[in-house]
Design a protein around this motif. Sequence first.
Motif, PDB file in Angstrom:
ATOM      1  N   PHE A 177      11.782   5.530  -2.160  1.00 48.70           N
ATOM      2  CA  PHE A 177      12.501   4.448  -1.470  1.00 48.70           C
ATOM      3  C   PHE A 177      11.532   3.909  -0.422  1.00 48.70           C
ATOM      4  N   VAL A 178      11.168   2.654  -0.583  1.00 47.12           N
ATOM      5  CA  VAL A 178      10.191   2.018   0.312  1.00 47.12           C
ATOM      6  C   VAL A 178      10.831   0.757   0.862  1.00 47.12           C
ATOM      7  N   PHE A 179      10.850   0.637   2.180  1.00 46.66           N
ATOM      8  CA  PHE A 179      11.518  -0.535   2.742  1.00 46.66           C
ATOM      9  C   PHE A 179      10.870  -1.014   4.048  1.00 46.66           C
ATOM     10  N   ALA A 200       6.566  -2.828 -14.103  1.00 43.65           N
ATOM     11  CA  ALA A 200       7.870  -2.163 -14.043  1.00 43.65           C
ATOM     12  C   ALA A 200       8.607  -2.396 -15.363  1.00 43.65           C
ATOM     13  N   SER A 201       9.291  -1.363 -15.850  1.00 45.87           N
ATOM     14  CA  SER A 201       9.953  -1.505 -17.157  1.00 45.87           C
ATOM     15  C   SER A 201      11.273  -2.266 -17.039  1.00 45.87           C
ATOM     16  N   GLU A 202      11.966  -2.040 -15.915  1.00 46.39           N
ATOM     17  CA  GLU A 202      13.234  -2.750 -15.671  1.00 46.39           C
ATOM     18  C   GLU A 202      13.314  -3.032 -14.187  1.00 46.39           C
ATOM     19  N   VAL A 203      13.769  -4.208 -13.823  1.00 39.71           N
ATOM     20  CA  VAL A 203      13.928  -4.537 -12.408  1.00 39.71           C
ATOM     21  C   VAL A 203      15.322  -5.107 -12.182  1.00 39.71           C
ATOM     22  N   THR A 204      16.013  -4.562 -11.186  1.00 36.93           N
ATOM     23  CA  THR A 204      17.325  -5.068 -10.804  1.00 36.93           C
ATOM     24  C   THR A 204      17.238  -5.611  -9.385  1.00 36.93           C
ATOM     25  N   GLY A 205      17.572  -6.874  -9.213  1.00 38.15           N
ATOM     26  CA  GLY A 205      17.581  -7.493  -7.884  1.00 38.15           C
ATOM     27  C   GLY A 205      19.015  -7.674  -7.425  1.00 38.15           C
ATOM     28  N   ILE A 206      19.288  -7.225  -6.205  1.00 43.97           N
ATOM     29  CA  ILE A 206      20.645  -7.292  -5.665  1.00 43.97           C
ATOM     30  C   ILE A 206      20.631  -8.105  -4.387  1.00 43.97           C
ATOM     31  N   ASP A 207      21.561  -9.033  -4.275  1.00 48.37           N
ATOM     32  CA  ASP A 207      21.684  -9.803  -3.046  1.00 48.37           C
ATOM     33  C   ASP A 207      23.137 -10.211  -2.851  1.00 48.37           C
ATOM     34  N   LEU A 208      23.478 -10.451  -1.595  1.00 47.82           N
ATOM     35  CA  LEU A 208      24.834 -10.895  -1.266  1.00 47.82           C
ATOM     36  C   LEU A 208      25.017 -12.380  -1.578  1.00 47.82           C
ATOM     37  N   SER A 209      23.914 -13.132  -1.507  1.00 45.01           N
ATOM     38  CA  SER A 209      24.016 -14.586  -1.570  1.00 45.01           C
ATOM     39  C   SER A 209      23.873 -15.101  -2.998  1.00 45.01           C
ATOM     40  N   GLU A 210      24.943 -15.692  -3.500  1.00 47.26           N
ATOM     41  CA  GLU A 210      24.888 -16.291  -4.844  1.00 47.26           C
ATOM     42  C   GLU A 210      23.906 -17.458  -4.876  1.00 47.26           C
ATOM     43  N   ALA A 242      19.317   6.421 -11.822  1.00 46.29           N
ATOM     44  CA  ALA A 242      19.021   5.306 -12.719  1.00 46.29           C
ATOM     45  C   ALA A 242      17.715   4.593 -12.386  1.00 46.29           C
ATOM     46  N   PHE A 243      17.109   4.932 -11.215  1.00 42.17           N
ATOM     47  CA  PHE A 243      15.923   4.196 -10.780  1.00 42.17           C
ATOM     48  C   PHE A 243      14.816   5.153 -10.340  1.00 42.17           C
ATOM     49  N   ASP A 244      13.574   4.660 -10.436  1.00 47.77           N
ATOM     50  CA  ASP A 244      12.422   5.431  -9.956  1.00 47.77           C
ATOM     51  C   ASP A 244      11.954   4.925  -8.593  1.00 47.77           C
ATOM     52  N   LEU A 245      12.295   3.688  -8.290  1.00 49.41           N
ATOM     53  CA  LEU A 245      11.898   3.084  -7.015  1.00 49.41           C
ATOM     54  C   LEU A 245      13.018   2.185  -6.501  1.00 49.41           C
ATOM     55  N   ALA A 246      13.420   2.433  -5.261  1.00 45.65           N
ATOM     56  CA  ALA A 246      14.281   1.478  -4.561  1.00 45.65           C
ATOM     57  C   ALA A 246      13.420   0.797  -3.501  1.00 45.65           C
ATOM     58  N   TYR A 247      13.550  -0.495  -3.412  1.00 53.70           N
ATOM     59  CA  TYR A 247      12.732  -1.300  -2.500  1.00 53.70           C
ATOM     60  C   TYR A 247      13.674  -2.193  -1.714  1.00 53.70           C
ATOM     61  N   SER A 248      13.314  -2.460  -0.470  1.00 56.45           N
ATOM     62  CA  SER A 248      14.107  -3.403   0.310  1.00 56.45           C
ATOM     63  C   SER A 248      13.219  -4.034   1.366  1.00 56.45           C
ATOM     64  N   SER A 249      13.237  -5.356   1.427  1.00 55.06           N
ATOM     65  CA  SER A 249      12.431  -6.069   2.416  1.00 55.06           C
ATOM     66  C   SER A 249      13.351  -6.802   3.385  1.00 55.06           C
ATOM     67  N   LEU A 250      13.341  -6.361   4.632  1.00 56.27           N
ATOM     68  CA  LEU A 250      14.016  -7.061   5.729  1.00 56.27           C
ATOM     69  C   LEU A 250      15.484  -7.367   5.438  1.00 56.27           C
ATOM     70  N   ALA A 265       0.824  -1.216   0.000  1.00 53.85           N
ATOM     71  CA  ALA A 265       0.000   0.000   0.000  1.00 53.85           C
ATOM     72  C   ALA A 265       0.855   1.262   0.000  1.00 53.85           C
ATOM     73  N   MET A 266       2.129   1.142   0.371  1.00 52.70           N
ATOM     74  CA  MET A 266       3.038   2.290   0.408  1.00 52.70           C
ATOM     75  C   MET A 266       3.776   2.473  -0.919  1.00 52.70           C
ATOM     76  N   LEU A 267       3.582   1.530  -1.855  1.00 53.06           N
ATOM     77  CA  LEU A 267       4.301   1.573  -3.137  1.00 53.06           C
ATOM     78  C   LEU A 267       3.525   2.369  -4.180  1.00 53.06           C
ATOM     79  N   PRO A 268       4.245   3.039  -5.079  1.00 53.56           N
ATOM     80  CA  PRO A 268       3.565   3.679  -6.217  1.00 53.56           C
ATOM     81  C   PRO A 268       3.155   2.602  -7.232  1.00 53.56           C
ATOM     82  N   PRO A 269       2.290   2.954  -8.197  1.00 58.47           N
ATOM     83  CA  PRO A 269       2.010   2.009  -9.293  1.00 58.47           C
ATOM     84  C   PRO A 269       3.324   1.675 -10.008  1.00 58.47           C
ATOM     85  N   MET A 270       3.472   0.420 -10.395  1.00 57.59           N
ATOM     86  CA  MET A 270       4.748  -0.043 -10.959  1.00 57.59           C
ATOM     87  C   MET A 270       4.945   0.350 -12.426  1.00 57.59           C
ATOM     88  N   ASP A 271       3.854   0.764 -13.094  1.00 64.26           N
ATOM     89  CA  ASP A 271       3.894   0.966 -14.549  1.00 64.26           C
ATOM     90  C   ASP A 271       5.073   1.822 -15.010  1.00 64.26           C
TER      91      ASP A 271
END
Lengths: 229, 229
Positions: free
Chosen positions: B126-128, B52-62, B93-101, B23-29
């Motif tokens: 930035f919503v996290f 979303a037009s492009e999504v980049t997922g970043i994580d430490l764990s391969e 480079a981004f319109d939305l940064a997201y991070s969960s836990l 509910a705190m996120l903007p529309p992804m379009d």
Amino acid sequence: NYSALARSVKGLAGAPEWPALRAMLPPMDGLRVVDLGCGFGWFCRWASENGASEVTGIDLSENMLARARAQTADYAVTYLQADLEQLDLPQSAFDLAYSSLALHYVEDAGKLFRTVHRALAAGGRFVFSTEHPIFMAPASQEWIADASGRRTWPVNGYALEGPRTSGWLAKGVVKYHRTLGTTLNLLVAAGFVIDHVEEFSPTEAQVADNPALAEERERPMFLLVAVHR
Amino acid sequence: NYSALARSVKGLAGAPEWPALRAMLPPMDGLRVVDLGCGFGWFCRWASENGASEVTGIDLSENMLARARAQTADYAVTYLQADLEQLDLPQSAFDLAYSSLALHYVEDAGKLFRTVHRALAAGGRFVFSTEHPIFMAPASQEWIADASGRRTWPVNGYALEGPRTSGWLAKGVVKYHRTLGTTLNLLVAAGFVIDHVEEFSPTEAQVADNPALAEERERPMFLLVAVHR
């Protein structure tokens, strides 16, 4: 009773959170200041001494205002009796709204925040302290020991907003618990921009001077907030 | 282990705080989205599915990224391995940064917030979610009973910021406790404007569906924040 508290006898110097709150204030020079819940008028006199051009102190208690007036003869301070729940303030009339430990007695904080926002000039600040929701939430506001004997604050009912009746100062005094999120979201909804949020804990020097303050590190008792319009 | 958690098996539907965060996120379009700590990629796929037009997922764990990639073949999602402590992102480079836990594993949150701010376009969000400091502060993160037997969270050490070692998921995993005020002040210092702060508690419908969630009303486990630049 209230008159016997360190902060009532010694004024600002008797309030451990005052240095932190003061650090969140703009310079007073030339400011039009309103103090919501001014009590004996300690902050009103401080603001006047520090250069505020006009200071208005507002409190519900005529007894407190009488004592405030008696101590403020030599200052450019006006005291007004009003209930913060029903407050009416002139539009764009102030540069700083201040409130120390009064907002937790207000049931409709959103309404008050809108009133304060309208009463501030563009760029005006609102700086306040209130009881921290961690302190106010629990059914029992008494320290306990955890499994290891450490001083521990028994948090429950945090998400259950609404009245809390404590026996502190006077039986049956009602305070209104709001989550920290709710307080901040009501400020944003009123049009404020959040500048600083501080959950008061004492400095090393304060604890050295008064070791009893160390327990304030275990859980915050006061929430300090600075916003601007 | 992590793979067996409801949120790992069922994805977003297994996370009780997801509806509040959504509910705190903007529309992804059309948004360019970066997910900091994307895990198995549930949010990356959701963002892509929702426009979303492009999504980049970043994580430490391969290991997590390998599983995320295996489940994301049909989506416009790019996965990158990186440590959030040392993160480098392209500017605007981004319109939305997201991070969960994920942010409670980051020691230098201020540095990361500045990186995220620089990586967002003007008006970007930035919503996290992160572990709530009430949950994380105590020496012992176990429910206790108060004097009346009520489920109670034993808060201590709230003002003592720094590492917390919990036995959850894996022995010796280090999280970093910051007060709520510190998190918000670091966001403001990085240039963000605070839009919404939510200390997650379940809805009536969620508790009816899963009575075990009722205890989340006693103290918040998750902090949800939305800001913009």
